[in-house]
Scaffold this active site. Sequence first.
Site, mmCIF file in Angstrom:
data_model
loop_
_atom_site.group_PDB
_atom_site.id
_atom_site.type_symbol
_atom_site.label_atom_id
_atom_site.label_comp_id
_atom_site.label_asym_id
_atom_site.label_seq_id
_atom_site.Cartn_x
_atom_site.Cartn_y
_atom_site.Cartn_z
ATOM 1 C CG ASP A 1 -1.919 1.220 1.285
ATOM 2 O OD1 ASP A 1 -1.668 2.049 0.577
ATOM 3 O OD2 ASP A 1 -3.100 0.823 1.859
ATOM 4 C CG HIS B 1 -4.611 -1.743 3.116
ATOM 5 N ND1 HIS B 1 -3.835 -0.663 3.665
ATOM 6 C CD2 HIS B 1 -5.123 -2.378 4.163
ATOM 7 C CE1 HIS B 1 -3.777 -0.621 4.925
ATOM 8 N NE2 HIS B 1 -4.599 -1.768 5.530
ATOM 9 C CD GLU C 1 -8.313 -4.870 12.090
ATOM 10 O OE1 GLU C 1 -7.474 -4.158 12.389
ATOM 11 O OE2 GLU C 1 -8.427 -5.850 11.235
#
Length: 435
Positions: A31, A297, A134
């Site tokens: 990325d 990404h 997350e």
Amino acid sequence: MDSEQIDDNNLDKQYFESYDKFQVHELMLRDRPRVTAYYDAIMSNKHLFENKVILDVGSGTGILSMFAAKAGAKLVYAVDACPTICDLAIELIKCNHLQDKIQVINKPIEDIDKFDENIDIIISEWMGFYLFHESMLESVIYARDHFLNLSSGNDDITSDQNESIIIFPSHAYLYCAPFVDQNIRIELNTMWKDYFDLNMLSILPYIKNSNLKECIIETIEPSQLVHDAQLIQSIDLRTIRIDDLYIMRSFCEFDIDNTCIISGFCFWFDCYFSSNNNSSILRSTRLTTSPYSIKTHWKQTLVFLTEDIYPLKGDTVPVNIKFKKSLKNRRQYQLSIVIKKIKEGFMNNNIIDNENLNNDLNIRKRQRRRSSTISSDKRNINDNKSMHKSSDSSSSNTDDDIDSNEHPIPCSCVRDRCKLIKTILEKYNEENTVQ
């Protein structure tokens, strides 16, 4: 140890195991916008890193730690919970002759009591899909409150302390914009209905997320956005608290300039690397995941409504957005989008028959395809960085103003609104027919 703590430990174990595979880190290393932003931010601030002690939270392959060491840091603590990746980081650090400056520690940051030296700067790549997925931001906040020189524990950070805290990135902003789907929903609705002259709709239950009740991580074209984005969350990493992350609410209104179709809402974020006061934020290095910029990404997060809605020119679409941490998995959020009572504007005078204009605007109640209240909970992500997926979601529709004789969509009658929507759909279908 209670069952909830056991579950959290199991979830953390699965989370760290998912990041202990090189393929995930390869995706991030490839990325270029991501890595370039961190490189530029660190190298353009060498005066901040020179002879300082740096803490890299969730260091992975050690790429940010090596940038900090190259920028002149005296010592870098590279902390990561994944043993296989830590071994790779040690190997890479040795290959670059930086082992005297970087110490790799294979532990979750929360399991570290203290470091041998005081921490001057924290660096971390903690951002997940729609910024918060997350919940790694909590680990950065923990590190800030426990290890930075000017840590204030659970107390509010004073303005003087705030000016001297350096965390890269320092600020993050989450945006939202309505979009029209040109591919995903059309493919699901048309491809399997007539697949080589066969009706294959029965396979839809076997296709993951065929009902679009889960978020989709995909790159969207700027042309699919039907309105400019609005800022819905802003974060200052020097002052935000963990308690601030449990429930986050936002409200925004989208004034529709042109009659359009809204399939759902698109989310993306920007991060800035500012070294001191707020006035320098916009002049600092920026990492963006905007659909107008080079693909990352993270792509964008798409939340589909149950059905498309059709606001007219001049309408205002009010949207309530809520992020609530999942009770089943603290690393996921329940994302709720509620549209209430779309505010009516004037319909396009060039399309509506002039002789019926006054009658339509002053007498007839407005009829809409769907309920004016749309609620859709989106919790889950489909991508390599995601984990522990489920399909808990709900929707509800209520509206006291809906006419019981509401016309179908599309409708071939002579009613002005039906003619207008039919024209929109025909134009849309013509431009976006799936071959």
